[in-house]
Design an enzyme around this catalytic site. Structure first.
Site, PDB file in Angstrom:
ATOM      1  N   GLU A  65      -1.341  -0.680  -3.664  1.00 55.61           N
ATOM      2  CA  GLU A  65      -2.666  -0.182  -3.570  1.00 55.61           C
ATOM      3  C   GLU A  65      -1.966   1.387  -3.743  1.00 55.61           C
ATOM      4  OE1 GLU A  65      -5.890   0.454   0.087  1.00 55.61           O
ATOM      5  OE2 GLU A  65      -4.648  -1.880  -0.434  1.00 55.61           O
ATOM      6  N   HIS A  88     -12.184  -2.855   0.787  1.00 54.37           N
ATOM      7  CA  HIS A  88     -11.178  -2.228   1.617  1.00 54.37           C
ATOM      8  C   HIS A  88     -12.078  -1.937   2.779  1.00 54.37           C
ATOM      9  CE1 HIS A  88     -10.276   1.789   3.831  1.00 54.37           C
ATOM     10  NE2 HIS A  88      -8.971   1.250   3.827  1.00 54.37           N
ATOM     11  N   ASP A  97     -14.724   1.095  -0.117  1.00 52.71           N
ATOM     12  CA  ASP A  97     -14.894   0.658   1.132  1.00 52.71           C
ATOM     13  C   ASP A  97     -16.674   0.851   1.511  1.00 52.71           C
ATOM     14  OD1 ASP A  97     -15.968   1.464   3.999  1.00 52.71           O
ATOM     15  OD2 ASP A  97     -13.576   1.275   3.965  1.00 52.71           O
ATOM     16  N   GLU A 149     -10.112   3.377  -2.428  1.00 49.92           N
ATOM     17  CA  GLU A 149     -10.724   3.395  -0.577  1.00 49.92           C
ATOM     18  C   GLU A 149     -11.767   4.635  -0.315  1.00 49.92           C
ATOM     19  OE1 GLU A 149      -7.469   3.743   2.581  1.00 49.92           O
ATOM     20  OE2 GLU A 149      -7.310   2.493   1.579  1.00 49.92           O
ATOM     21  N   HIS A 202      -0.393   4.114  -0.367  1.00 51.59           N
ATOM     22  CA  HIS A 202      -1.183   4.426   0.940  1.00 51.59           C
ATOM     23  C   HIS A 202      -1.131   6.387   0.528  1.00 51.59           C
ATOM     24  CE1 HIS A 202      -3.488   5.637   5.060  1.00 51.59           C
ATOM     25  NE2 HIS A 202      -3.477   4.597   5.179  1.00 51.59           N
ATOM     26  N   ASP A 205       0.635  -1.191  -0.136  1.00 49.08           N
ATOM     27  CA  ASP A 205      -0.032  -0.229  -0.048  1.00 49.08           C
ATOM     28  C   ASP A 205       0.533   1.187   0.188  1.00 49.08           C
ATOM     29  OD1 ASP A 205      -2.004   1.574   0.367  1.00 49.08           O
ATOM     30  OD2 ASP A 205      -2.456   0.950   2.165  1.00 49.08           O
TER      31      ASP A 205
END
Length: 382
Positions: free
Chosen positions: A210, A285, A258, A236, A186, A184
């Site tokens: 990700e 997510h 998500d 997400e 992020h 990830d």
């Protein structure tokens, strides 16, 4: 009668917001409207949305979704979408309980008997990665996800880039060739740094990379996709089919809506169908609570292009409460050889410990994400 008579919200540790909807006949549905760091704000949004569903038939889920998402001139965004998500999950829970069937049966029936799951193992602190991965493997998981780095400067230094590689190399050493590690980014990396590090990770065969860019820079993700042979995932922080369309067109391999942010079960099913037309897999997510996880699993049981499910059972940053603390019967959420078996109970398929939820709400929480800064004092992405 399935007329909605009551809507309640509960702020429960460590950082979650649960929604409880009751009908005149006494059927209770639960959902999760968590928006990490903004759950108190979402609570107010749920209270406002309750005005348009109270006294209405709980089974008119699609109609409620349309009114809640489009009934105000100003639409969308994480706060409103999270509020809609929690209510939507609770309405599906009611529908399943009313009809005596799990939600996946109402979505067309099961396409699989079990769902592979993965856990998050940190990565901000490289010294902890191997130990966290071993713990997840011992818990029975066959896949994990880790952060590629901690704070990352706009143009990563040699030391920072090497640190990313060392983390992933350490993960691969623990996991061997038979287990998977997703990495990830992020949203911490600039596009230039993400493109630079991705080829360095290819020898370790990440499951996917990700969120290589922040969601407001989704128009750049295609350039990153073209820079690597590793599958790319994101989603997400995208809240609708319309927001997913550009990243699907850009060539991502895995969509990660998500279910507590992207309009609940109703919209996520539509996102999954859209993703299928691009040959893209669904991996929702979910570093959240038991209701969000149950909703994700119900969608996964009925969705052909579902890949794997994130979950936070036993995750080390859940301080003050665990996923299973709010569930009366934990058996449906047990791992079996890295999978969770298909639910058979009605609605979302789990039974919430209402007394535990009410006790937790008395304490509440005010969880906030950290604010990071670069060495020069400027803001850094967390």
């Amino acid at each position: 009668m399935t007329t909605i008579s009551r809507v309640e919200t509960f702020l429960v540790a460590p950082r979650w917001l649960f929604v409880r909807i009751e009908t005149e006949s006494g059927i209770v549905g639960w959902g999760e409207a968590t928006c990490e760091g903004r759950s108190e704000t979402v609570r107010t949004a749920v209270e406002q949305l309750a005005e348009v569903i109270l006294g209405r038939d709980a089974l008119r889920i699609e109609d409620h979704w349309q009114v809640m998402t489009k009934g105000s001139f100003y639409r969308g965004g994480p706060i409103l979408s999270s509020a809609v998500s929690g209510i939507d999950q609770a309405l599906w829970d009611i529908a399943g309980k009313h009809l005596g069937a799990p939600v996946h049966q109402l979505l067309g029936g099961a396409v699989r008997d079990r769902i592979r799951v993965y856990g998050w193992v940190g990565g901000d602190e490289p010294s902890e990665v191997a130990d966290h991965i071993r713990a997840q493997v011992e818990a029975g998981l066959t896949a994990v996800k880790m952060n590629a780095s901690g704070r990352m400067s706009p143009l990563g230094s040699v030391a920072e880039l090497d640190g990313v590689v060392r983390r992933v190399a350490a993960a691969r050493e623990v996991l061997g060739d038979d287990r998977d590690v997703a990495v990830d980014f992020h949203g911490r990396f600039s596009l230039a740094t993400a493109k630079r590090v991705a080829p360095l990770l290819e020898p370790y065969r990440p499951f996917f990379l990700e969120e290589p860019v922040v969601p407001e820079n989704s128009h750049l993700i295609g350039e990153f996709v073209r820079s690597t042979t590793t599958p790319v995932s994101t989603g997400e922080r995208l809240y609708s089919r319309q927001e997913f369309l550009p990243v699907l067109q850009a060539g991502i391999a895995v969509a990660q809506p998500d279910l507590s942010h992207a309009g609940g079960i109703t919209e996520t099913r539509k996102i999954a169908a859209l993703a299928e037309t691009f040959d893209v897999q669904l991996a929702p997510h979910c570093p959240l609570g038991p209701l969000a996880l149950a909703a994700c699993l119900q969608v996964g049981f009925a969705t052909s292009n579902h890949l794997i499910q994130e979950q936070s059972i036993g995750i080390h940053y859940n301080e003050g409460a665990e996923v299973l603390d709010y569930v009366l019967d934990t058996a449906p959420l047990q791992f079996v050889d890295g999978y969770i078996e298909r639910f058979t109970g009605p609605g979302l398929g789990i039974e919430i410990d209402e007394q535990a939820v009410r006790r937790a709400d008395e304490k509440g929480h005010a969880w906030r994400g950290p604010v990071w800064r670069h060495t020069d004092g400027s803001f850094a992405e967390w």
